[in-house]
Every structure is written in structure tokens, then in C-alpha cells.
Scaffold this active site. Structure first.
Site, PDB file in Angstrom:
ATOM      1  N   TYR A 152      31.700 -13.246 -43.375  1.00 20.15           N
ATOM      2  CA  TYR A 152      32.653 -12.848 -42.320  1.00 20.15           C
ATOM      3  C   TYR A 152      33.085 -14.066 -41.509  1.00 20.15           C
ATOM      4  CZ  TYR A 152      34.094 -10.419 -37.965  1.00 20.15           C
ATOM      5  OH  TYR A 152      34.768  -9.966 -36.846  1.00 20.15           O
ATOM      6  N   LYS A 165      36.752 -15.653 -41.299  1.00 21.17           N
ATOM      7  CA  LYS A 165      37.479 -15.745 -40.017  1.00 21.17           C
ATOM      8  C   LYS A 165      37.905 -17.190 -39.746  1.00 21.17           C
ATOM      9  CE  LYS A 165      37.523 -11.391 -38.692  1.00 21.17           C
ATOM     10  NZ  LYS A 165      38.788 -10.640 -38.633  1.00 21.17           N
TER      11      LYS A 165
HETATM   12  N1  LIG Z   1      33.881  -5.452 -32.885  1.00 20.81           N
HETATM   13  C1  LIG Z   1      33.616  -6.704 -32.706  1.00 20.81           C
HETATM   14  O1  LIG Z   1      32.594  -7.062 -32.116  1.00 20.81           O
HETATM   15  C2  LIG Z   1      34.589  -7.751 -33.181  1.00 20.81           C
HETATM   16  C3  LIG Z   1      34.396  -9.058 -32.728  1.00 20.81           C
HETATM   17  C4  LIG Z   1      35.262 -10.044 -33.145  1.00 20.81           C
HETATM   18  C5  LIG Z   1      36.315  -9.730 -33.992  1.00 20.81           C
HETATM   19  N2  LIG Z   1      36.487  -8.457 -34.421  1.00 20.81           N
HETATM   20  C6  LIG Z   1      37.614  -8.194 -35.299  1.00 20.81           C
HETATM   21  O2  LIG Z   1      38.445  -7.199 -34.741  1.00 20.81           O
HETATM   22  C7  LIG Z   1      39.080  -6.461 -35.795  1.00 20.81           C
HETATM   23  C8  LIG Z   1      38.782  -4.991 -35.618  1.00 20.81           C
HETATM   24  O3  LIG Z   1      37.379  -4.815 -35.675  1.00 20.81           O
HETATM   25  P1  LIG Z   1      36.653  -3.507 -35.139  1.00 20.81           P
HETATM   26  O4  LIG Z   1      35.373  -3.951 -34.583  1.00 20.81           O
HETATM   27  O5  LIG Z   1      37.607  -2.701 -34.339  1.00 20.81           O
HETATM   28  O6  LIG Z   1      36.338  -2.799 -36.557  1.00 20.81           O
HETATM   29  P2  LIG Z   1      36.268  -1.280 -37.000  1.00 20.81           P
HETATM   30  O7  LIG Z   1      35.369  -1.280 -38.187  1.00 20.81           O
HETATM   31  O8  LIG Z   1      35.935  -0.372 -35.861  1.00 20.81           O
HETATM   32  O9  LIG Z   1      37.764  -0.990 -37.461  1.00 20.81           O
HETATM   33  C9  LIG Z   1      38.286  -1.662 -38.571  1.00 20.81           C
HETATM   34  C10 LIG Z   1      39.395  -0.838 -39.198  1.00 20.81           C
HETATM   35  O10 LIG Z   1      39.864  -1.575 -40.338  1.00 20.81           O
HETATM   36  C11 LIG Z   1      39.996  -0.664 -41.419  1.00 20.81           C
HETATM   37  N3  LIG Z   1      39.828  -1.372 -42.702  1.00 20.81           N
HETATM   38  C12 LIG Z   1      38.678  -1.871 -43.231  1.00 20.81           C
HETATM   39  N4  LIG Z   1      38.922  -2.400 -44.428  1.00 20.81           N
HETATM   40  C13 LIG Z   1      40.248  -2.224 -44.677  1.00 20.81           C
HETATM   41  C14 LIG Z   1      41.088  -2.534 -45.768  1.00 20.81           C
HETATM   42  N5  LIG Z   1      40.614  -3.134 -46.870  1.00 20.81           N
HETATM   43  N6  LIG Z   1      42.398  -2.229 -45.680  1.00 20.81           N
HETATM   44  C15 LIG Z   1      42.881  -1.606 -44.583  1.00 20.81           C
HETATM   45  N7  LIG Z   1      42.139  -1.270 -43.513  1.00 20.81           N
HETATM   46  C16 LIG Z   1      40.828  -1.572 -43.579  1.00 20.81           C
HETATM   47  C17 LIG Z   1      38.898   0.372 -41.215  1.00 20.81           C
HETATM   48  O11 LIG Z   1      39.176   1.570 -41.918  1.00 20.81           O
HETATM   49  C18 LIG Z   1      38.922   0.534 -39.705  1.00 20.81           C
HETATM   50  O12 LIG Z   1      39.831   1.529 -39.293  1.00 20.81           O
HETATM   51  C19 LIG Z   1      38.538  -7.048 -37.093  1.00 20.81           C
HETATM   52  O13 LIG Z   1      39.424  -8.038 -37.559  1.00 20.81           O
HETATM   53  C20 LIG Z   1      37.229  -7.664 -36.668  1.00 20.81           C
HETATM   54  O14 LIG Z   1      36.827  -8.691 -37.540  1.00 20.81           O
HETATM   55  C21 LIG Z   1      35.636  -7.459 -34.034  1.00 20.81           C
END
Ligand SMILES: NC(=O)c1ccc[n+]([C@@H]2O[C@H](COP(=O)([O-])OP(=O)(O)OC[C@H]3O[C@@H](n4cnc5c(N)ncnc54)[C@H](O)[C@@H]3O)[C@@H](O)[C@H]2O)c1
Length: 244
Positions: A150, A154
């Protein structure tokens, strides 16, 4: 008047979590939103709530990435904004990552950024305007453990964002990344990351847990016309966890 009035925005990964909060914020600012997600039912529900269109798609599949953009153009005739939030948030120690899992994470989290970005830049280029916001992560700067593929993906997202900025600027397209810190999304709360919030809070300048809505305003700025002199940047939105 919202700063995204009359704009059409694709938000990937908008069925839940950070993507869903971003989609809501863009609608609040006046945009029409296309919700693209692997979870078709979740996308349909979010789209209904937001008055938008849902597309069931896997961003790591080339034809699906194109379908997201084609559906947007069929329904709305234009696409001004791409917010690419779709990703898998894994928790896996370094010595338990097998190559198939590595490929899966890199494929969704990095290849997906390339595929959707490549599909969307063509109509943006033709229109002479576009805003791409790729969701990265502060884990790239922190080298967060238990997230090897991951974090590497990123880092690739941040690199690709810079390339998009360099190569697409002459067409009126900006590309920036937003790097959230740990956020109480459905995805994070479904993994052992759920036990890390207090530890990370102790490293933050702002002592509280982060929520999806904490990320959305930064994205909405970068998705708007008023960010027009900002491109190739990564905005870290993490309560001051990373400060260099
Ligand atoms: N939650 C955290 O702590 C955090 C921190 C830093 C960055 N992020 C980033 O923020 C973004 C959202 O993360 P989140 O925590 O809301 O995640 P989440 O898992 O709650 O939501 C992710 C969404 O992406 C969809 N998804 C997954 N694989 C997919 C694919 N192949 N094609 C289309 N859709 C797909 C899932 O169905 C889901 O609805 C991501 O890019 C994640 O890397 C999250």
C-alpha cells in the site's frame, strides 16, 4: 453559489468512507457527481442520496476505467473533475505479503490511478480544463508498518500525480494529491488499523481522531477553479502528524 457550480465530477471509491464524504462535499459545492465503485449496491445507494449517477466498476480493469468516463460523458456530456479515492486499505506484516497479494494491492491502488487518469484526461484535454485529485496517504511519508504494498503504491500515486501535472498542464489540467492521515472510514475500522487511532493521535498536533469529512474540504479546493495555480503538489491532511 458554490465553487463547483455546473461542474461534473467523477469520484471513485465513493460508495463509502473518504470517497463518499468527498462526493457529498462536491455536491454541496454545486457539482454533479458520478459515483464509481466496485461495490455496485453501495454506489447506487450513494448516487441516490447525492442525486448522481452510479457506475459499478473495478478501477484496476482497463475497460471498467473507460466505462466510468464513457458513462459520465453519455449522461452529462462533460467531465471537469476526477477525484480518485478507490483503493484497498490492507493490514499485512511485511513477512506475510505474498507476491499475488502485492500485485493485487499495487494493481488497485496504483494501476487504477493510472487507468482512470488516462481515461479522463482525453475529454479534459479536449475541453482545455480539468482537475485531477488523487488520494494518496501520509503513510508514504511515515513508512507505516503492516502496509508494505500500500505504502509503495501510494508513493507511486504521488509520483504519477507529478507526471500528470507536468504533462497535462499545457492543456489546462491540474493534478494534485491529497495525503490523509488515519481516518475512521468503514475500510480502516474493518481492519486492525482500528486499534491504532489513539497511538497515532499522540503523534498528531491536533489531538482527536480523523473522520472522512476532515479530508473533503482540501479535496474540494483542489477540485475547484480557484486552485488553478496549484499543480503537482501533495497536500498532507493528517492533523499535523507528518510535519516536514
Ligand atoms: N482510512 C484511512 O485511514 C486512510 C488514510 C490515508 C489514505 N486513505 C485513502 O483514502 C481513500 C479512501 O479510503 P477509505 O479509508 O475511505 O477506504 P474504504 O475501504 O472505506 O473505501 C474504499 C472504497 O473503494 C472501493 N474500492 C475498492 N477497490 C476498488 C476497485 N478495485 N475499484 C473500484 N472501487 C474500489 C470500495 O468498494 C470502497 O467503497 C483510499 O485511497 C485510501 O488509500 C485512507
Amino acid at each position: 453559489m458554490g465553487k463547483l457550480d455546473n461542474r461534473v465530477a467523477i469520484v471513485t471509491g465513493a460508495a463509502q468512507g473518504i470517497g463518499r464524504a468527498i462526493a457529498g462535499k462536491l455536491v454541496e459545492e454545486g457539482a454533479t457527481v458520478v459515483v464509481a465503485d466496485l461495490n455496485g449496491d453501495g454506489a447506487a445507494k450513494a448516487a441516490e442520496e447525492l442525486g448522481g449517477v452510479a457506475v459499478q466498476a473495478d478501477v484496476s480493469v482497463e475497460a471498467d476505467a473507460q466505462k466510468i468516463v464513457d458513462t459520465t460523458l453519455e449522461r452529462h456530456g462533460r467531465v471537469d473533475v476526477l477525484v480518485h479515492a478507490a483503493a484497498i486499505v490492507p493490514f499485512v506484516p511485511w513477512d506475510e505479503v505474498d507476491f499475488a497479494y502485492w500485485r493485487k494491492i499495487v494493481s488497485v491502488n496504483l494501476d487504477g490511478t493510472y487507468l482512470v487518469g488516462r481515461a479522463v484526461e482525453k475529454p479534459m484535454r479536449a475541453a482545455g480544463y480539468g482537475r485531477i485529485v488523487n488520494i494518496a496517504s501520509n503513510s508514504f511519508f511515515a513508512g507505516t508498518p503492516n502496509m508494505g504494498p500500500y505504502v509503495a503504491a501510494k508513493g507511486g500515486v504521488i509520483g504519477l500525480t507529478r507526471v500528470q501535472a507536468t504533462e497535462l498542464g499545457k492543456y489546462g489540467i491540474t493534478s494534485n494529491a491529497v495525503a490523509p492521515g488515519i481516518i475512521r472510514s468503514e475500510g480502516a475500522l474493518a481492519t486492525p488499523h482500528k486499534d491504532s487511532f489513539d497511538f497515532v493521535q499522540a503523534l498528531q498536533a491536533l489531538p482527536r481522531h480523523g473522520h472522512p469529512a476532515d479530508i473533503a474540504p482540501a479535496v474540494s479546493f483542489l477540485a475547484s477553479e480557484e486552485s488553478g495555480w496549484v499543480t503537482g503538489q501533495t497536500l498532507v491532511v493528517d492533523a499535523g502528524h507528518i510535519r516536514d
